[in-house]
Design a protein around this motif. Structure first.
Motif, PDB file in Angstrom:
ATOM      1  N   ASN A   1       8.154  21.188 -20.000  1.00  0.00           N
ATOM      2  CA  ASN A   1       6.802  20.731 -19.651  1.00  0.00           C
ATOM      3  C   ASN A   1       5.830  21.911 -19.757  1.00  0.00           C
ATOM      4  O   ASN A   1       5.573  22.615 -18.779  1.00  0.00           O
ATOM      5  N   VAL A   2       5.334  22.121 -20.964  1.00  0.00           N
ATOM      6  CA  VAL A   2       4.399  23.215 -21.215  1.00  0.00           C
ATOM      7  C   VAL A   2       2.983  22.652 -21.203  1.00  0.00           C
ATOM      8  O   VAL A   2       2.617  21.853 -22.056  1.00  0.00           O
ATOM      9  N   THR A   3       2.193  23.043 -20.239  1.00  0.00           N
ATOM     10  CA  THR A   3       0.807  22.615 -20.142  1.00  0.00           C
ATOM     11  C   THR A   3      -0.103  23.838 -20.224  1.00  0.00           C
ATOM     12  O   THR A   3       0.360  24.980 -20.152  1.00  0.00           O
ATOM     13  N   ALA A   4      -1.395  23.586 -20.374  1.00  0.00           N
ATOM     14  CA  ALA A   4      -2.351  24.695 -20.407  1.00  0.00           C
ATOM     15  C   ALA A   4      -2.296  25.479 -19.105  1.00  0.00           C
ATOM     16  O   ALA A   4      -2.429  26.712 -19.092  1.00  0.00           O
TER      17      ALA A   4
ATOM     18  N   VAL B   1       0.921  27.682 -19.010  1.00  0.00           N
ATOM     19  CA  VAL B   1       0.755  28.819 -19.919  1.00  0.00           C
ATOM     20  C   VAL B   1      -0.102  29.890 -19.259  1.00  0.00           C
ATOM     21  O   VAL B   1       0.220  31.085 -19.302  1.00  0.00           O
ATOM     22  N   GLN B   2      -1.197  29.462 -18.637  1.00  0.00           N
ATOM     23  CA  GLN B   2      -2.081  30.414 -17.971  1.00  0.00           C
ATOM     24  C   GLN B   2      -1.392  31.061 -16.775  1.00  0.00           C
ATOM     25  O   GLN B   2      -1.558  32.259 -16.519  1.00  0.00           O
ATOM     26  N   GLU B   3      -0.596  30.257 -16.062  1.00  0.00           N
ATOM     27  CA  GLU B   3       0.117  30.779 -14.891  1.00  0.00           C
ATOM     28  C   GLU B   3       1.145  31.828 -15.301  1.00  0.00           C
ATOM     29  O   GLU B   3       1.316  32.852 -14.623  1.00  0.00           O
ATOM     30  N   LYS B   4       1.800  31.596 -16.444  1.00  0.00           N
ATOM     31  CA  LYS B   4       2.853  32.504 -16.891  1.00  0.00           C
ATOM     32  C   LYS B   4       2.299  33.762 -17.541  1.00  0.00           C
ATOM     33  O   LYS B   4       2.830  34.865 -17.352  1.00  0.00           O
ATOM     34  N   PHE B   5       1.241  33.602 -18.321  1.00  0.00           N
ATOM     35  CA  PHE B   5       0.724  34.738 -19.088  1.00  0.00           C
ATOM     36  C   PHE B   5      -0.563  35.334 -18.521  1.00  0.00           C
ATOM     37  O   PHE B   5      -1.135  36.251 -19.107  1.00  0.00           O
ATOM     38  N   GLY B   6      -1.015  34.796 -17.390  1.00  0.00           N
ATOM     39  CA  GLY B   6      -2.200  35.359 -16.751  1.00  0.00           C
ATOM     40  C   GLY B   6      -3.439  35.213 -17.614  1.00  0.00           C
ATOM     41  O   GLY B   6      -3.684  34.158 -18.197  1.00  0.00           O
ATOM     42  N   VAL B   7      -4.197  36.294 -17.736  1.00  0.00           N
ATOM     43  CA  VAL B   7      -5.440  36.246 -18.498  1.00  0.00           C
ATOM     44  C   VAL B   7      -5.191  35.894 -19.961  1.00  0.00           C
ATOM     45  O   VAL B   7      -6.022  35.270 -20.625  1.00  0.00           O
ATOM     46  N   PHE B   8      -4.016  36.263 -20.499  1.00  0.00           N
ATOM     47  CA  PHE B   8      -3.704  35.968 -21.896  1.00  0.00           C
ATOM     48  C   PHE B   8      -3.315  34.502 -22.117  1.00  0.00           C
ATOM     49  O   PHE B   8      -3.109  34.075 -23.244  1.00  0.00           O
TER      50      PHE B   8
ATOM     51  N   SER C   1      -5.436  22.448 -28.131  1.00  0.00           N
ATOM     52  CA  SER C   1      -4.271  23.233 -28.545  1.00  0.00           C
ATOM     53  C   SER C   1      -3.284  22.375 -29.322  1.00  0.00           C
ATOM     54  O   SER C   1      -2.774  22.788 -30.379  1.00  0.00           O
ATOM     55  N   THR C   2      -3.006  21.174 -28.810  1.00  0.00           N
ATOM     56  CA  THR C   2      -2.083  20.268 -29.496  1.00  0.00           C
ATOM     57  C   THR C   2      -2.581  19.950 -30.899  1.00  0.00           C
ATOM     58  O   THR C   2      -1.822  20.000 -31.875  1.00  0.00           O
ATOM     59  N   GLY C   3      -3.862  19.616 -31.014  1.00  0.00           N
ATOM     60  CA  GLY C   3      -4.426  19.272 -32.315  1.00  0.00           C
ATOM     61  C   GLY C   3      -4.392  20.424 -33.299  1.00  0.00           C
ATOM     62  O   GLY C   3      -4.046  20.238 -34.471  1.00  0.00           O
ATOM     63  N   LEU C   4      -4.705  21.618 -32.838  1.00  0.00           N
ATOM     64  CA  LEU C   4      -4.733  22.775 -33.742  1.00  0.00           C
ATOM     65  C   LEU C   4      -3.326  23.180 -34.178  1.00  0.00           C
ATOM     66  O   LEU C   4      -3.123  23.575 -35.329  1.00  0.00           O
TER      67      LEU C   4
ATOM     68  N   GLY D   1      -0.888  16.390 -20.135  1.00  0.00           N
ATOM     69  CA  GLY D   1      -1.113  17.705 -20.737  1.00  0.00           C
ATOM     70  C   GLY D   1       0.117  18.409 -21.246  1.00  0.00           C
ATOM     71  O   GLY D   1       0.047  19.608 -21.568  1.00  0.00           O
ATOM     72  N   ASN D   2       1.259  17.721 -21.351  1.00  0.00           N
ATOM     73  CA  ASN D   2       2.488  18.342 -21.856  1.00  0.00           C
ATOM     74  C   ASN D   2       2.330  18.592 -23.363  1.00  0.00           C
ATOM     75  O   ASN D   2       2.426  17.672 -24.178  1.00  0.00           O
ATOM     76  N   ILE D   3       2.087  19.839 -23.732  1.00  0.00           N
ATOM     77  CA  ILE D   3       1.784  20.178 -25.124  1.00  0.00           C
ATOM     78  C   ILE D   3       2.991  19.975 -26.029  1.00  0.00           C
ATOM     79  O   ILE D   3       2.854  19.483 -27.155  1.00  0.00           O
ATOM     80  N   VAL D   4       4.183  20.340 -25.578  1.00  0.00           N
ATOM     81  CA  VAL D   4       5.391  20.205 -26.403  1.00  0.00           C
ATOM     82  C   VAL D   4       5.643  18.740 -26.740  1.00  0.00           C
ATOM     83  O   VAL D   4       5.853  18.380 -27.902  1.00  0.00           O
ATOM     84  N   ASN D   5       5.643  17.876 -25.730  1.00  0.00           N
ATOM     85  CA  ASN D   5       5.836  16.446 -25.965  1.00  0.00           C
ATOM     86  C   ASN D   5       4.753  15.903 -26.891  1.00  0.00           C
ATOM     87  O   ASN D   5       5.041  15.137 -27.827  1.00  0.00           O
ATOM     88  N   SER D   6       3.503  16.324 -26.671  1.00  0.00           N
ATOM     89  CA  SER D   6       2.384  15.807 -27.459  1.00  0.00           C
ATOM     90  C   SER D   6       2.451  16.262 -28.913  1.00  0.00           C
ATOM     91  O   SER D   6       2.126  15.491 -29.824  1.00  0.00           O
TER      92      SER D   6
END
Length: 422
Positions: free
Chosen positions: A210-213, A216-223, A310-313, A353-358
């Motif tokens: 379950n990868v969501t925006a 991703v922000q929580e794991k990578f912080g500002v990046f 992100s999903t669309g791009l 918002g699950n990017i992988v599934n989407s």
């Protein structure tokens, strides 16, 4: 008939940033919103649409050249060109039946709302072109005005019902209270994509991802913030396109800007819609009615969510790869690549918002869309004759938005069946 056509085309030529505020102002008055408040809301929505269109143009002007460069770099040889929804819409509006369909569809929507078939009042008049496209295709195939009108109405009914079906997703995930998306391409994609995405949630292992925006922000912080995600995606697209350092960095920064600016433009548009939604709710409450009315808007609003963009791009290079290896496909994706985020909007919302599934769902549906667009090409090409200049190397024209649209394709098959009997 000619006079009706002239009036309709005059209104449509104003563009969504002018036309939508006019309709919003009228609807606000119907919902008993004060004139000053209605005017401010309408003008705010107009400004929001201008902003959204500017950001979409920025998106298109960066994704388009990158896609074209990828095509040349990897030597894709496909003879049916995806001309994109703007060109498809131009072909639709050029059909003799198109002008009369707009007022008919507006009346049908109001009647369906009054009798309780739908809760959605589709105020996004510009995007009625999707319904008009179904009628235009039916007219080209059967030459029957009555059957063409019926097909346009059937398409609208599908869109309204799908909008109602996905209302909780749109309002819950995107935070758009009282809003639905009766946008033809997004609804057709969602009709196929949502069941497919549900199946993916039942696959062991995959259903744990379950990868969501937010994650991703929580794991990578500002990046992991949207601006950095957009910049990284732009960097990857630039590298795949074979751009030089300067062009790659420009693409990266521009797509990062899209991720930052789009939510702000959508927020501005929503500021204008809130008084209208509140006016409708207050009017129904005072009348003692327990009914709910949703305002149907363009699914482009969904691109304010980082997961949707992100999903669309991410699906842009995936779509080109699928087109190159898919047996039976002859469509070269191009014009509609930048609008893929709109197509996945309902899937992203349903999967929270699950990017992988989407992305996986999007890839599967795009596979079907390419085959449908290939099959649709002869009729699509006939519709486009005289509307645009054929691109070099193209033997036929199609589009993901119209030709790869499941609802359009089903109605095309029905029209071809009927044409054999009339």
């Amino acid at each position: 008939m000619n006079q009706v056509g002239q009036v309709v085309h005059y209104i449509l030529n104003m563009g969504s940033s002018v036309m939508l505020p006019i309709f919003i102002f009228i609807i606000a008055l119907i919902f008993r919103v004060k004139i000053s408040k209605a005017f401010k809301a309408a003008l705010t929505i107009g400004m929001g649409m201008v902003g959204i269109n500017l950001v979409i143009n920025l998106l298109t002007s960066n994704v388009g050249p990158a896609a074209q460069a990828m095509v040349k770099r990897f030597g894709f040889h496909l003879t049916v060109i995806d001309v994109g929804w703007p060109s498809a819409a131009a072909g639709v509006w050029g059909q003799p039946i198109s002008a009369i369909l707009i007022p008919i569809l507006v009346v049908v929507n109001i009647v369906l709302l009054l009798i309780g078939v739908t809760k959605t009042l589709d105020i996004d008049i510009w995007n009625y072109w999707h319904m008009v496209a179904a009628g235009s295709v039916a007219y080209i195939v059967t030459k029957s005005w009555w059957f063409a009108i019926l097909m346009a109405i059937v398409y609208m009914v599908f869109c309204l019902l799908i909008a109602d079906w996905t209302a909780k997703d749109v309002q819950g995930y995107y935070g758009f209270e009282g809003i639905t998306f009766p946008t033809g391409s997004s609804d057709a994609f969602g009709l196929l994509g949502i069941p497919i995405s549900w199946v993916l949630t039942k696959i062991p292992g995959l259903n744990k991802i379950n990868v969501t925006a937010e994650t991703v922000q929580e794991k990578f912080g500002v990046f992991g913030e949207p601006m950095f995600v957009g910049t990284i995606i732009g960097l990857v697209l630039g590298l795949l396109a074979g751009f030089d350092v300067s062009k790659t960095l420009q693409t990266a920064v521009n797509l990062g800007a899209v991720m930052v600016l789009m939510p702000r433009m959508v927020k501005l548009l929503m500021e204008g819609l809130i008084p209208i939604s509140e006016g409708a709710r207050d009017m129904l409450k005072k009348s003692g009615s327990k009914r709910t009315i949703y305002l149907g808007m363009d699914a482009a609003m969904s691109t304010g969510a980082p997961a949707t963009l992100s999903t669309g791009l991410v699906l842009v290079p995936i779509t080109l790869f699928i087109a190159a290896i898919l047996p039976g496909n002859r469509v070269l994706p191009f014009g509609d690549l930048a609008t893929i985020p709109f197509y996945v909007s309902l899937v992203v919302a349903r999967r929270k918002g699950n990017i992988v599934n989407s992305v996986i769902t999007g890839a599967i549906v795009i596979t079907f869309a390419l085959l449908m667009a290939t099959n649709f090409a002869p009729v699509h090409t006939e519709m486009m004759r005289g509307a645009i200049k054929f691109p070099a190397g193209a033997t036929q024209l199609s589009s993901l938005d119209m030709g790869g649209n499941f609802l359009n394709w089903i109605l095309l098959k029905l029209s071809q069946f009927v044409s054999a009997w009339i």
